[in-house]
Scaffold this motif. Structure first.
Motif, PDB file in Angstrom:
ATOM      1  N   ARG A 271     -22.482  38.857 -18.930  1.00 63.08           N
ATOM      2  CA  ARG A 271     -23.404  39.426 -19.914  1.00 63.08           C
ATOM      3  C   ARG A 271     -22.955  40.785 -20.455  1.00 63.08           C
ATOM      4  NH1 ARG A 271     -28.789  39.011 -16.429  1.00 63.08           N
ATOM      5  NH2 ARG A 271     -27.263  39.805 -14.926  1.00 63.08           N
ATOM      6  N   PRO A 272     -22.312  41.634 -19.645  1.00 65.53           N
ATOM      7  CA  PRO A 272     -21.911  42.940 -20.190  1.00 65.53           C
ATOM      8  C   PRO A 272     -20.961  42.869 -21.375  1.00 65.53           C
ATOM      9  CG  PRO A 272     -21.921  43.030 -17.796  1.00 65.53           C
ATOM     10  CD  PRO A 272     -22.115  41.592 -18.177  1.00 65.53           C
ATOM     11  N   HIS A 273     -20.215  41.761 -21.519  1.00 67.14           N
ATOM     12  CA  HIS A 273     -19.361  41.667 -22.706  1.00 67.14           C
ATOM     13  C   HIS A 273     -19.890  40.613 -23.692  1.00 67.14           C
ATOM     14  CE1 HIS A 273     -17.237  38.906 -19.788  1.00 67.14           C
ATOM     15  NE2 HIS A 273     -17.211  38.113 -20.849  1.00 67.14           N
ATOM     16  N   GLY A 274     -21.220  40.446 -23.708  1.00 62.79           N
ATOM     17  CA  GLY A 274     -21.866  39.670 -24.758  1.00 62.79           C
ATOM     18  C   GLY A 274     -21.852  38.172 -24.572  1.00 62.79           C
ATOM     19  N   SER A 275     -21.441  37.668 -23.406  1.00 63.51           N
ATOM     20  CA  SER A 275     -21.396  36.222 -23.196  1.00 63.51           C
ATOM     21  C   SER A 275     -22.790  35.686 -22.877  1.00 63.51           C
ATOM     22  CB  SER A 275     -20.442  35.874 -22.054  1.00 63.51           C
ATOM     23  OG  SER A 275     -20.501  34.497 -21.748  1.00 63.51           O
ATOM     24  N   THR A 276     -23.048  34.454 -23.278  1.00 61.52           N
ATOM     25  CA  THR A 276     -24.320  33.800 -22.970  1.00 61.52           C
ATOM     26  C   THR A 276     -24.199  32.850 -21.779  1.00 61.52           C
ATOM     27  OG1 THR A 276     -23.822  32.029 -24.562  1.00 61.52           O
ATOM     28  CG2 THR A 276     -25.085  33.923 -25.374  1.00 61.52           C
ATOM     29  N   ILE A 277     -23.047  32.833 -21.112  1.00 58.46           N
ATOM     30  CA  ILE A 277     -22.882  31.998 -19.915  1.00 58.46           C
ATOM     31  C   ILE A 277     -23.782  32.538 -18.812  1.00 58.46           C
ATOM     32  CG2 ILE A 277     -21.256  31.297 -18.116  1.00 58.46           C
ATOM     33  CD1 ILE A 277     -19.078  31.304 -20.223  1.00 58.46           C
ATOM     34  N   PRO A 278     -24.564  31.701 -18.150  1.00 64.44           N
ATOM     35  CA  PRO A 278     -25.526  32.186 -17.155  1.00 64.44           C
ATOM     36  C   PRO A 278     -24.838  32.899 -15.990  1.00 64.44           C
ATOM     37  CG  PRO A 278     -25.979  29.899 -17.741  1.00 64.44           C
ATOM     38  CD  PRO A 278     -24.638  30.229 -18.315  1.00 64.44           C
ATOM     39  N   PRO A 279     -25.418  33.994 -15.514  1.00 63.81           N
ATOM     40  CA  PRO A 279     -24.869  34.672 -14.333  1.00 63.81           C
ATOM     41  C   PRO A 279     -25.229  33.919 -13.059  1.00 63.81           C
ATOM     42  CG  PRO A 279     -26.877  35.763 -15.043  1.00 63.81           C
ATOM     43  CD  PRO A 279     -26.599  34.690 -16.064  1.00 63.81           C
ATOM     44  N   ALA A 280     -24.407  34.071 -12.041  1.00 62.62           N
ATOM     45  CA  ALA A 280     -24.663  33.407 -10.760  1.00 62.62           C
ATOM     46  C   ALA A 280     -23.928  34.162  -9.664  1.00 62.62           C
ATOM     47  CB  ALA A 280     -24.209  31.946 -10.797  1.00 62.62           C
TER      48      ALA A 280
END
Length: 513
Positions: A271-280
Protein backbone atom coordinates in the motif's frame (compact mmCIF):
# COMPACT_ATOMS: atom_id res chain seq x y z
CA UNK A 1 1.82 -37.95 15.26
CA UNK A 2 0.02 -37.56 11.93
CA UNK A 3 -0.35 -40.71 9.83
CA UNK A 4 -0.43 -40.55 6.06
CA UNK A 5 -3.40 -42.79 5.25
CA UNK A 6 -2.13 -43.38 1.72
CA UNK A 7 1.11 -44.79 3.12
CA UNK A 8 -0.51 -47.32 5.49
CA UNK A 9 0.62 -50.90 4.84
CA UNK A 10 -1.77 -53.59 3.62
CA UNK A 11 -0.39 -56.18 6.02
CA UNK A 12 -2.67 -56.69 9.04
CA UNK A 13 0.23 -57.25 11.44
CA UNK A 14 1.93 -54.03 10.37
CA UNK A 15 -1.35 -52.14 10.80
CA UNK A 16 -1.77 -53.65 14.25
CA UNK A 17 1.72 -52.47 15.21
CA UNK A 18 0.90 -48.93 14.11
CA UNK A 19 -2.38 -48.93 16.08
CA UNK A 20 -0.64 -50.24 19.19
CA UNK A 21 2.07 -47.60 18.91
CA UNK A 22 -0.53 -44.86 18.56
CA UNK A 23 -2.51 -46.20 21.51
CA UNK A 24 0.64 -46.27 23.65
CA UNK A 25 1.54 -42.71 22.69
CA UNK A 26 -1.98 -41.52 23.50
CA UNK A 27 -1.90 -43.34 26.82
CA UNK A 28 1.43 -41.70 27.71
CA UNK A 29 0.08 -38.27 26.80
CA UNK A 30 -3.04 -38.73 28.92
CA UNK A 31 -0.90 -39.94 31.82
CA UNK A 32 1.24 -36.79 31.50
CA UNK A 33 -1.89 -34.63 31.52
CA UNK A 34 -3.14 -36.30 34.70
CA UNK A 35 0.27 -35.95 36.36
CA UNK A 36 0.36 -32.23 35.53
CA UNK A 37 -3.18 -31.80 36.81
CA UNK A 38 -2.18 -33.30 40.16
CA UNK A 39 0.92 -31.12 40.28
CA UNK A 40 -1.18 -28.06 39.47
CA UNK A 41 -3.70 -28.88 42.21
CA UNK A 42 -0.85 -29.21 44.71
CA UNK A 43 0.60 -25.83 43.71
CA UNK A 44 -2.79 -24.16 43.96
CA UNK A 45 -3.18 -25.50 47.51
CA UNK A 46 0.30 -24.22 48.44
CA UNK A 47 0.13 -20.79 46.81
CA UNK A 48 -0.99 -18.90 49.92
CA UNK A 49 2.25 -19.45 51.79
CA UNK A 50 5.34 -17.22 51.99
CA UNK A 51 6.35 -18.02 48.42
CA UNK A 52 2.85 -17.51 47.05
CA UNK A 53 3.94 -15.21 44.21
CA UNK A 54 6.50 -17.67 42.85
CA UNK A 55 4.12 -20.61 43.24
CA UNK A 56 1.29 -18.73 41.55
CA UNK A 57 3.55 -18.01 38.58
CA UNK A 58 4.57 -21.67 38.39
CA UNK A 59 0.92 -22.73 38.57
CA UNK A 60 0.03 -20.33 35.76
CA UNK A 61 2.74 -21.90 33.63
CA UNK A 62 1.34 -25.36 34.32
CA UNK A 63 -2.13 -24.15 33.34
CA UNK A 64 -0.75 -23.10 29.98
CA UNK A 65 1.18 -26.34 29.59
CA UNK A 66 -1.97 -28.36 30.21
CA UNK A 67 -3.86 -26.13 27.79
CA UNK A 68 -1.53 -27.01 24.93
CA UNK A 69 -1.41 -30.72 25.76
CA UNK A 70 -5.20 -30.91 25.93
CA UNK A 71 -5.47 -29.07 22.61
CA UNK A 72 -3.37 -31.77 20.94
CA UNK A 73 -4.91 -34.76 22.75
CA UNK A 74 -8.30 -35.99 21.53
CA UNK A 75 -11.07 -36.01 24.11
CA UNK A 76 -12.54 -39.39 25.07
CA UNK A 77 -15.23 -40.35 22.56
CA UNK A 78 -18.54 -38.70 23.52
CA UNK A 79 -21.85 -40.50 23.58
CA UNK A 80 -23.44 -40.74 20.17
CA UNK A 81 -25.73 -37.84 19.32
CA UNK A 82 -29.11 -39.31 18.35
CA UNK A 83 -29.64 -36.43 15.91
CA UNK A 84 -26.41 -37.20 14.03
CA UNK A 85 -27.31 -39.15 10.92
CA UNK A 86 -23.77 -40.54 10.75
CA UNK A 87 -23.97 -42.01 14.28
CA UNK A 88 -24.33 -45.69 14.85
CA UNK A 89 -27.95 -46.88 15.06
CA UNK A 90 -27.91 -48.08 18.64
CA UNK A 91 -29.03 -45.42 21.11
CA UNK A 92 -26.84 -44.56 24.07
CA UNK A 93 -27.55 -42.35 27.02
CA UNK A 94 -25.99 -38.88 26.46
CA UNK A 95 -23.09 -38.21 28.81
CA UNK A 96 -23.02 -34.44 28.39
CA UNK A 97 -24.93 -32.04 30.62
CA UNK A 98 -27.76 -30.10 29.03
CA UNK A 99 -27.08 -26.49 28.14
CA UNK A 100 -28.12 -24.06 30.93
CA UNK A 101 -31.84 -23.34 31.03
CA UNK A 102 -31.32 -19.66 31.88
CA UNK A 103 -29.83 -18.87 28.47
CA UNK A 104 -32.17 -17.41 25.85
CA UNK A 105 -33.09 -19.80 23.08
CA UNK A 106 -33.65 -19.10 19.42
CA UNK A 107 -35.46 -21.74 17.38
CA UNK A 108 -34.25 -22.44 13.86
CA UNK A 109 -36.58 -24.79 11.97
CA UNK A 110 -35.30 -26.87 9.08
CA UNK A 111 -37.67 -28.22 6.45
CA UNK A 112 -40.89 -27.29 8.29
CA UNK A 113 -42.39 -25.92 5.09
CA UNK A 114 -42.18 -29.16 3.13
CA UNK A 115 -45.24 -29.36 0.82
CA UNK A 116 -45.20 -32.91 -0.46
CA UNK A 117 -43.43 -36.24 -0.45
CA UNK A 118 -40.21 -36.13 -2.44
CA UNK A 119 -40.72 -39.76 -3.45
CA UNK A 120 -44.31 -39.72 -4.76
CA UNK A 121 -45.72 -36.23 -4.25
CA UNK A 122 -48.20 -37.39 -1.61
CA UNK A 123 -49.44 -35.39 1.38
CA UNK A 124 -47.13 -35.32 4.41
CA UNK A 125 -48.15 -35.76 8.05
CA UNK A 126 -45.88 -34.72 10.90
CA UNK A 127 -44.38 -37.59 12.90
CA UNK A 128 -42.34 -35.64 15.38
CA UNK A 129 -39.04 -33.77 15.35
CA UNK A 130 -35.36 -33.99 16.24
CA UNK A 131 -33.79 -31.15 18.20
CA UNK A 132 -30.11 -30.20 18.30
CA UNK A 133 -29.05 -27.52 20.78
CA UNK A 134 -25.75 -25.74 20.21
CA UNK A 135 -24.12 -22.95 22.17
CA UNK A 136 -23.69 -19.68 20.33
CA UNK A 137 -21.94 -16.46 21.24
CA UNK A 138 -22.88 -12.95 20.17
CA UNK A 139 -20.65 -10.04 21.22
CA UNK A 140 -21.33 -9.66 24.91
CA UNK A 141 -23.80 -12.52 25.42
CA UNK A 142 -24.47 -16.22 25.02
CA UNK A 143 -27.59 -17.85 23.60
CA UNK A 144 -28.68 -21.34 22.65
CA UNK A 145 -29.66 -22.02 19.05
CA UNK A 146 -32.32 -24.72 19.00
CA UNK A 147 -32.25 -26.45 15.61
CA UNK A 148 -35.60 -28.18 15.10
CA UNK A 149 -36.03 -30.70 12.23
CA UNK A 150 -39.59 -31.98 11.95
CA UNK A 151 -40.16 -35.46 10.58
CA UNK A 152 -42.92 -36.10 8.07
CA UNK A 153 -44.30 -39.31 6.65
CA UNK A 154 -46.15 -39.56 3.36
CA UNK A 155 -49.77 -40.67 3.60
CA UNK A 156 -49.39 -42.29 0.19
CA UNK A 157 -46.11 -44.24 0.28
CA UNK A 158 -45.12 -43.92 3.95
CA UNK A 159 -41.72 -42.42 2.97
CA UNK A 160 -40.20 -40.40 5.82
CA UNK A 161 -38.95 -36.90 5.03
CA UNK A 162 -36.70 -34.76 7.22
CA UNK A 163 -34.33 -31.85 6.58
CA UNK A 164 -30.64 -32.75 6.98
CA UNK A 165 -28.90 -31.90 10.23
CA UNK A 166 -27.31 -28.42 10.29
CA UNK A 167 -23.68 -28.31 9.31
CA UNK A 168 -21.51 -27.37 12.30
CA UNK A 169 -17.77 -26.58 12.32
CA UNK A 170 -16.95 -29.31 14.83
CA UNK A 171 -18.43 -32.75 14.35
CA UNK A 172 -20.71 -33.67 17.26
CA UNK A 173 -19.67 -30.47 18.98
CA UNK A 174 -22.01 -28.03 20.64
CA UNK A 175 -20.26 -24.81 19.65
CA UNK A 176 -21.26 -22.55 16.77
CA UNK A 177 -18.81 -20.74 14.54
CA UNK A 178 -19.47 -17.58 16.55
CA UNK A 179 -18.40 -19.16 19.83
CA UNK A 180 -15.33 -20.80 18.29
CA UNK A 181 -14.27 -17.49 16.74
CA UNK A 182 -14.67 -15.78 20.11
CA UNK A 183 -12.50 -18.38 21.88
CA UNK A 184 -9.77 -18.16 19.21
CA UNK A 185 -9.63 -14.36 19.21
CA UNK A 186 -9.67 -14.21 23.01
CA UNK A 187 -6.72 -16.62 23.16
CA UNK A 188 -4.58 -15.46 20.26
CA UNK A 189 -5.44 -11.75 19.98
CA UNK A 190 -6.52 -10.76 23.49
CA UNK A 191 -3.98 -13.06 25.22
CA UNK A 192 -6.53 -14.86 27.43
CA UNK A 193 -5.43 -18.46 28.08
CA UNK A 194 -8.20 -21.02 27.99
CA UNK A 195 -8.24 -21.60 31.75
CA UNK A 196 -8.95 -17.89 32.25
CA UNK A 197 -11.67 -17.98 29.62
CA UNK A 198 -13.20 -20.92 31.45
CA UNK A 199 -13.33 -18.84 34.63
CA UNK A 200 -14.93 -15.93 32.77
CA UNK A 201 -17.61 -18.17 31.26
CA UNK A 202 -18.34 -19.63 34.70
CA UNK A 203 -19.45 -16.16 35.81
CA UNK A 204 -22.15 -16.36 33.11
CA UNK A 205 -23.33 -19.68 34.49
CA UNK A 206 -21.57 -21.81 31.87
CA UNK A 207 -19.36 -24.75 32.77
CA UNK A 208 -16.96 -24.89 29.84
CA UNK A 209 -13.95 -26.87 30.96
CA UNK A 210 -10.50 -25.94 29.69
CA UNK A 211 -10.18 -29.39 28.14
CA UNK A 212 -13.35 -28.78 26.12
CA UNK A 213 -12.12 -25.38 24.96
CA UNK A 214 -8.74 -26.92 24.08
CA UNK A 215 -10.45 -29.56 21.95
CA UNK A 216 -12.37 -26.82 20.13
CA UNK A 217 -9.16 -24.89 19.46
CA UNK A 218 -7.41 -27.98 18.10
CA UNK A 219 -10.27 -28.90 15.78
CA UNK A 220 -10.69 -25.30 14.60
CA UNK A 221 -6.98 -25.09 13.78
CA UNK A 222 -7.24 -28.29 11.73
CA UNK A 223 -10.18 -26.83 9.80
CA UNK A 224 -8.27 -23.61 9.11
CA UNK A 225 -5.05 -25.27 7.90
CA UNK A 226 -5.88 -25.13 4.16
CA UNK A 227 -6.70 -21.43 4.52
CA UNK A 228 -3.31 -20.80 6.14
CA UNK A 229 -1.65 -22.49 3.18
CA UNK A 230 -3.54 -20.18 0.81
CA UNK A 231 -2.48 -17.17 2.88
CA UNK A 232 1.16 -18.32 2.73
CA UNK A 233 1.00 -18.58 -1.05
CA UNK A 234 -0.31 -15.02 -1.26
CA UNK A 235 2.43 -13.65 1.02
CA UNK A 236 5.29 -15.43 -0.74
CA UNK A 237 4.05 -14.30 -4.17
CA UNK A 238 4.98 -10.70 -3.32
CA UNK A 239 8.03 -9.04 -4.83
CA UNK A 240 8.96 -7.41 -1.51
CA UNK A 241 8.68 -8.89 1.98
CA UNK A 242 9.42 -7.50 5.43
CA UNK A 243 10.79 -10.03 7.95
CA UNK A 244 11.33 -10.00 11.71
CA UNK A 245 11.25 -12.38 14.67
CA UNK A 246 10.60 -12.29 18.40
CA UNK A 247 11.43 -14.73 21.24
CA UNK A 248 8.71 -16.67 23.04
CA UNK A 249 9.04 -18.81 26.19
CA UNK A 250 8.50 -22.56 25.79
CA UNK A 251 7.76 -24.66 28.85
CA UNK A 252 8.80 -28.31 28.79
CA UNK A 253 6.00 -30.15 30.66
CA UNK A 254 7.09 -32.13 33.66
CA UNK A 255 10.60 -30.69 33.63
CA UNK A 256 9.92 -27.23 35.04
CA UNK A 257 12.34 -25.69 32.55
CA UNK A 258 11.63 -22.91 30.08
CA UNK A 259 13.48 -22.58 26.79
CA UNK A 260 13.19 -19.93 24.09
CA UNK A 261 11.42 -20.48 20.81
CA UNK A 262 10.94 -17.95 18.01
CA UNK A 263 8.00 -16.47 16.18
CA UNK A 264 8.82 -15.17 12.70
CA UNK A 265 6.75 -12.59 10.85
CA UNK A 266 6.70 -12.16 7.05
CA UNK A 267 4.71 -9.15 5.87
CA UNK A 268 3.51 -8.30 2.38
CA UNK A 269 2.18 -4.74 2.29
CA UNK A 270 2.35 -2.82 -0.97
CA UNK A 271 0.00 0.00 0.00
CA UNK A 272 2.78 2.55 0.66
CA UNK A 273 3.61 2.61 -3.05
CA UNK A 274 0.00 2.85 -4.22
CA UNK A 275 -0.72 -0.84 -4.88
CA UNK A 276 -4.22 -2.24 -4.36
CA UNK A 277 -2.94 -5.78 -3.66
CA UNK A 278 -4.28 -6.79 -0.22
CA UNK A 279 -1.78 -6.76 2.66
CA UNK A 280 -1.14 -9.96 4.60
CA UNK A 281 1.16 -11.22 7.33
CA UNK A 282 2.34 -14.79 7.83
CA UNK A 283 3.68 -15.95 11.20
CA UNK A 284 5.81 -19.05 11.58
CA UNK A 285 7.08 -20.77 14.74
CA UNK A 286 10.40 -22.50 15.32
CA UNK A 287 11.95 -23.98 18.48
CA UNK A 288 15.14 -21.94 18.03
CA UNK A 289 16.65 -19.15 15.90
CA UNK A 290 18.84 -21.19 13.57
CA UNK A 291 19.19 -19.86 10.03
CA UNK A 292 17.62 -22.99 8.57
CA UNK A 293 14.17 -21.81 9.68
CA UNK A 294 13.82 -18.57 7.66
CA UNK A 295 15.45 -20.40 4.75
CA UNK A 296 12.70 -23.04 4.90
CA UNK A 297 9.93 -20.48 5.44
CA UNK A 298 10.99 -18.48 2.37
CA UNK A 299 11.94 -21.39 0.11
CA UNK A 300 9.57 -20.25 -2.63
CA UNK A 301 10.19 -16.51 -2.35
CA UNK A 302 11.87 -14.51 -5.13
CA UNK A 303 12.36 -10.79 -4.60
CA UNK A 304 13.64 -8.27 -2.04
CA UNK A 305 13.67 -9.11 1.67
CA UNK A 306 13.74 -6.13 4.03
CA UNK A 307 15.02 -7.22 7.41
CA UNK A 308 17.31 -6.32 10.30
CA UNK A 309 20.95 -7.30 10.52
CA UNK A 310 20.37 -10.85 11.81
CA UNK A 311 23.05 -13.04 10.23
CA UNK A 312 20.59 -15.92 9.84
CA UNK A 313 19.05 -14.12 6.87
CA UNK A 314 22.40 -13.90 5.09
CA UNK A 315 22.18 -17.36 3.52
CA UNK A 316 19.02 -16.32 1.69
CA UNK A 317 20.97 -13.81 -0.40
CA UNK A 318 23.67 -16.17 -1.65
CA UNK A 319 22.00 -17.35 -4.84
CA UNK A 320 20.90 -13.91 -5.98
CA UNK A 321 17.20 -14.84 -6.12
CA UNK A 322 16.60 -12.90 -2.91
CA UNK A 323 18.14 -9.44 -2.50
CA UNK A 324 18.67 -7.69 0.80
CA UNK A 325 17.24 -4.34 1.86
CA UNK A 326 18.38 -3.13 5.28
CA UNK A 327 16.63 -1.01 7.89
CA UNK A 328 17.52 2.59 8.70
CA UNK A 329 15.56 2.40 11.96
CA UNK A 330 18.07 -0.16 13.27
CA UNK A 331 20.98 2.07 12.27
CA UNK A 332 19.38 5.09 13.92
CA UNK A 333 18.75 3.06 17.11
CA UNK A 334 22.48 2.53 17.67
CA UNK A 335 23.16 6.25 17.46
CA UNK A 336 20.05 7.28 19.38
CA UNK A 337 21.04 5.21 22.44
CA UNK A 338 24.28 7.22 22.60
CA UNK A 339 22.49 10.49 21.85
CA UNK A 340 20.06 9.86 24.75
CA UNK A 341 22.95 10.03 27.25
CA UNK A 342 23.39 13.71 26.42
CA UNK A 343 27.16 13.21 26.24
CA UNK A 344 27.66 12.13 22.61
CA UNK A 345 27.41 15.13 20.24
CA UNK A 346 28.67 13.09 17.29
CA UNK A 347 25.85 10.55 17.80
CA UNK A 348 23.40 13.46 17.99
CA UNK A 349 24.70 14.70 14.63
CA UNK A 350 24.21 11.21 13.11
CA UNK A 351 20.60 11.15 14.38
CA UNK A 352 19.99 14.58 12.82
CA UNK A 353 21.35 13.51 9.43
CA UNK A 354 19.29 10.31 9.40
CA UNK A 355 16.26 12.40 10.31
CA UNK A 356 16.66 14.31 7.04
CA UNK A 357 16.13 11.03 5.17
CA UNK A 358 12.95 10.30 7.12
CA UNK A 359 11.57 13.78 6.44
CA UNK A 360 11.23 12.89 2.74
CA UNK A 361 9.07 9.80 3.24
CA UNK A 362 5.71 11.38 4.24
CA UNK A 363 5.73 13.43 1.02
CA UNK A 364 5.94 10.36 -1.22
CA UNK A 365 3.85 7.84 0.72
CA UNK A 366 1.17 6.32 -1.51
CA UNK A 367 2.86 7.45 -4.72
CA UNK A 368 3.75 4.99 -7.54
CA UNK A 369 7.17 3.30 -7.32
CA UNK A 370 8.69 5.35 -10.19
CA UNK A 371 7.67 8.64 -8.56
CA UNK A 372 9.04 7.55 -5.19
CA UNK A 373 12.37 6.48 -6.72
CA UNK A 374 12.70 9.75 -8.65
CA UNK A 375 12.05 11.84 -5.54
CA UNK A 376 14.46 9.81 -3.45
CA UNK A 377 17.27 10.10 -5.99
CA UNK A 378 16.84 13.84 -6.13
CA UNK A 379 16.38 14.51 -2.43
CA UNK A 380 17.85 11.59 -0.47
CA UNK A 381 20.77 10.93 -2.82
CA UNK A 382 22.82 14.03 -1.82
CA UNK A 383 22.02 13.50 1.88
CA UNK A 384 23.31 9.92 1.71
CA UNK A 385 26.51 10.98 -0.08
CA UNK A 386 27.24 13.53 2.62
CA UNK A 387 26.34 11.08 5.37
CA UNK A 388 28.69 8.43 3.98
CA UNK A 389 31.59 10.89 3.81
CA UNK A 390 30.82 12.10 7.36
CA UNK A 391 30.73 8.53 8.72
CA UNK A 392 34.08 7.66 7.10
CA UNK A 393 35.65 10.83 8.46
CA UNK A 394 34.21 10.37 11.97
CA UNK A 395 35.27 6.73 12.18
CA UNK A 396 38.88 7.78 11.52
CA UNK A 397 38.74 10.24 14.44
CA UNK A 398 37.16 8.17 17.22
CA UNK A 399 38.42 5.20 19.20
CA UNK A 400 37.90 1.95 17.35
CA UNK A 401 36.60 0.34 20.54
CA UNK A 402 34.01 3.00 21.31
CA UNK A 403 30.27 2.43 21.04
CA UNK A 404 30.14 5.18 18.43
CA UNK A 405 32.64 3.30 16.25
CA UNK A 406 30.51 0.15 16.58
CA UNK A 407 27.44 2.09 15.39
CA UNK A 408 29.33 3.58 12.43
CA UNK A 409 30.80 0.25 11.35
CA UNK A 410 27.33 -1.33 11.48
CA UNK A 411 26.01 1.33 9.08
CA UNK A 412 28.99 1.17 6.72
CA UNK A 413 29.01 -2.64 6.57
CA UNK A 414 25.40 -2.63 5.31
CA UNK A 415 25.60 0.47 3.12
CA UNK A 416 24.57 -1.19 -0.14
CA UNK A 417 21.52 -2.78 1.46
CA UNK A 418 20.70 0.45 3.32
CA UNK A 419 20.69 2.55 0.16
CA UNK A 420 18.82 0.06 -2.06
CA UNK A 421 15.51 1.73 -1.18
CA UNK A 422 16.51 4.91 -3.03
CA UNK A 423 16.38 3.36 -6.50
CA UNK A 424 13.51 0.95 -5.79
CA UNK A 425 10.27 2.76 -5.03
CA UNK A 426 8.63 -0.45 -3.83
CA UNK A 427 10.86 -0.49 -0.75
CA UNK A 428 10.45 1.32 2.55
CA UNK A 429 13.16 3.21 4.37
CA UNK A 430 12.98 0.81 7.31
CA UNK A 431 11.49 -2.42 8.61
CA UNK A 432 9.01 -0.78 10.96
CA UNK A 433 5.90 -2.16 9.17
CA UNK A 434 6.71 -5.72 10.21
CA UNK A 435 7.79 -4.63 13.68
CA UNK A 436 4.29 -3.19 14.12
CA UNK A 437 2.85 -6.48 12.88
CA UNK A 438 4.82 -8.56 15.37
CA UNK A 439 4.25 -6.26 18.37
CA UNK A 440 0.87 -7.80 19.36
CA UNK A 441 2.55 -11.20 19.65
CA UNK A 442 5.34 -9.78 21.78
CA UNK A 443 2.75 -8.26 24.13
CA UNK A 444 1.25 -11.69 24.72
CA UNK A 445 4.49 -13.50 25.59
CA UNK A 446 3.23 -14.52 29.07
CA UNK A 447 0.53 -16.59 27.42
CA UNK A 448 2.69 -18.10 24.67
CA UNK A 449 3.95 -21.13 26.57
CA UNK A 450 3.69 -24.07 24.20
CA UNK A 451 4.50 -26.83 26.68
CA UNK A 452 7.51 -27.91 24.65
CA UNK A 453 5.20 -28.56 21.71
CA UNK A 454 6.19 -27.46 18.23
CA UNK A 455 2.63 -28.23 17.18
CA UNK A 456 1.28 -25.74 19.71
CA UNK A 457 3.61 -23.03 18.45
CA UNK A 458 2.71 -23.70 14.84
CA UNK A 459 -1.01 -23.64 15.69
CA UNK A 460 -0.69 -20.31 17.48
CA UNK A 461 1.30 -18.78 14.62
CA UNK A 462 -1.27 -19.97 12.07
CA UNK A 463 -4.35 -18.59 13.82
CA UNK A 464 -2.54 -15.35 14.67
CA UNK A 465 -1.76 -14.98 10.94
CA UNK A 466 -5.46 -14.97 10.06
CA UNK A 467 -6.30 -12.58 12.90
CA UNK A 468 -3.56 -10.09 11.99
CA UNK A 469 -4.32 -10.27 8.26
CA UNK A 470 -8.00 -9.59 8.93
CA UNK A 471 -6.99 -6.48 10.90
CA UNK A 472 -4.67 -5.31 8.11
CA UNK A 473 -7.64 -5.48 5.73
CA UNK A 474 -9.95 -3.48 7.99
CA UNK A 475 -12.00 -6.42 9.27
CA UNK A 476 -13.07 -7.32 12.79
CA UNK A 477 -11.11 -10.59 13.25
CA UNK A 478 -13.81 -12.25 15.34
CA UNK A 479 -16.52 -11.51 12.76
CA UNK A 480 -14.17 -12.67 9.99
CA UNK A 481 -13.33 -15.98 11.69
CA UNK A 482 -17.02 -16.54 12.41
CA UNK A 483 -17.85 -16.27 8.71
CA UNK A 484 -14.93 -18.52 7.77
CA UNK A 485 -15.82 -21.22 10.32
CA UNK A 486 -19.43 -21.16 9.16
CA UNK A 487 -18.32 -22.13 5.67
CA UNK A 488 -14.97 -23.88 5.66
CA UNK A 489 -16.10 -27.38 6.67
CA UNK A 490 -18.25 -27.62 3.53
CA UNK A 491 -16.09 -25.43 1.27
CA UNK A 492 -14.10 -27.07 -1.56
CA UNK A 493 -10.40 -27.14 -0.71
CA UNK A 494 -9.56 -26.18 -4.31
CA UNK A 495 -11.39 -22.86 -3.76
CA UNK A 496 -10.27 -22.15 -0.21
CA UNK A 497 -8.66 -18.84 -1.29
CA UNK A 498 -12.21 -17.51 -1.61
CA UNK A 499 -12.25 -17.35 2.20
CA UNK A 500 -9.25 -15.01 2.51
CA UNK A 501 -10.27 -11.64 4.01
CA UNK A 502 -10.23 -9.67 0.75
CA UNK A 503 -12.24 -12.31 -1.12
CA UNK A 504 -15.25 -12.36 1.19
CA UNK A 505 -18.53 -11.26 -0.37
CA UNK A 506 -19.37 -7.60 0.08
CA UNK A 507 -22.11 -8.29 2.63
CA UNK A 508 -19.70 -10.31 4.78
CA UNK A 509 -17.23 -7.44 4.84
CA UNK A 510 -20.00 -5.08 5.88
CA UNK A 511 -20.95 -7.40 8.71
CA UNK A 512 -17.34 -7.60 9.90
CA UNK A 513 -16.58 -3.89 10.04
Amino acid sequence: MVIDLAALPDDAQALRAIVLAQAAALSDQRALIERLRRQLARLRRMQFGRSSERLAAEADQLELALEELETEAPLPAPAEDPTDTAARPERRKPARRPLPEHLPREVVEHGAGAQGCAACGGTLRRLGEDVTEVLDYLPGRFRVLRHVRPKFSCRGCEAVTQAPAPSLPIRRGRATAGLLAHVLVAKYADHLPLYRQSEIYARAGLELQRSTLADWVGQSAALLRPLIDALARHVLAGAVLHADDTPVPVLAPGLGKTSTGRLWAYLRDERPHGSTIPPAVLYRYSPDRRAEHPKAHLAGFRGVLQADGYSGFDGLYDGGQVREAACWAHVRRYFFELHATGQAPLATEAVRRIGLLYAIEPDIRGQPPDTRAKQRRARAGPILENLRAWLDETLARVSGRSDLAVAIRYALSRWEALTRYVADGRLEIDNNPVERAIRPLALGRKNWLFAGSNTGGQRAAAIASLIATAKLNGLDPEAYLRRVLERIADHPVSRVAELLPWNLPRDAKAAAT
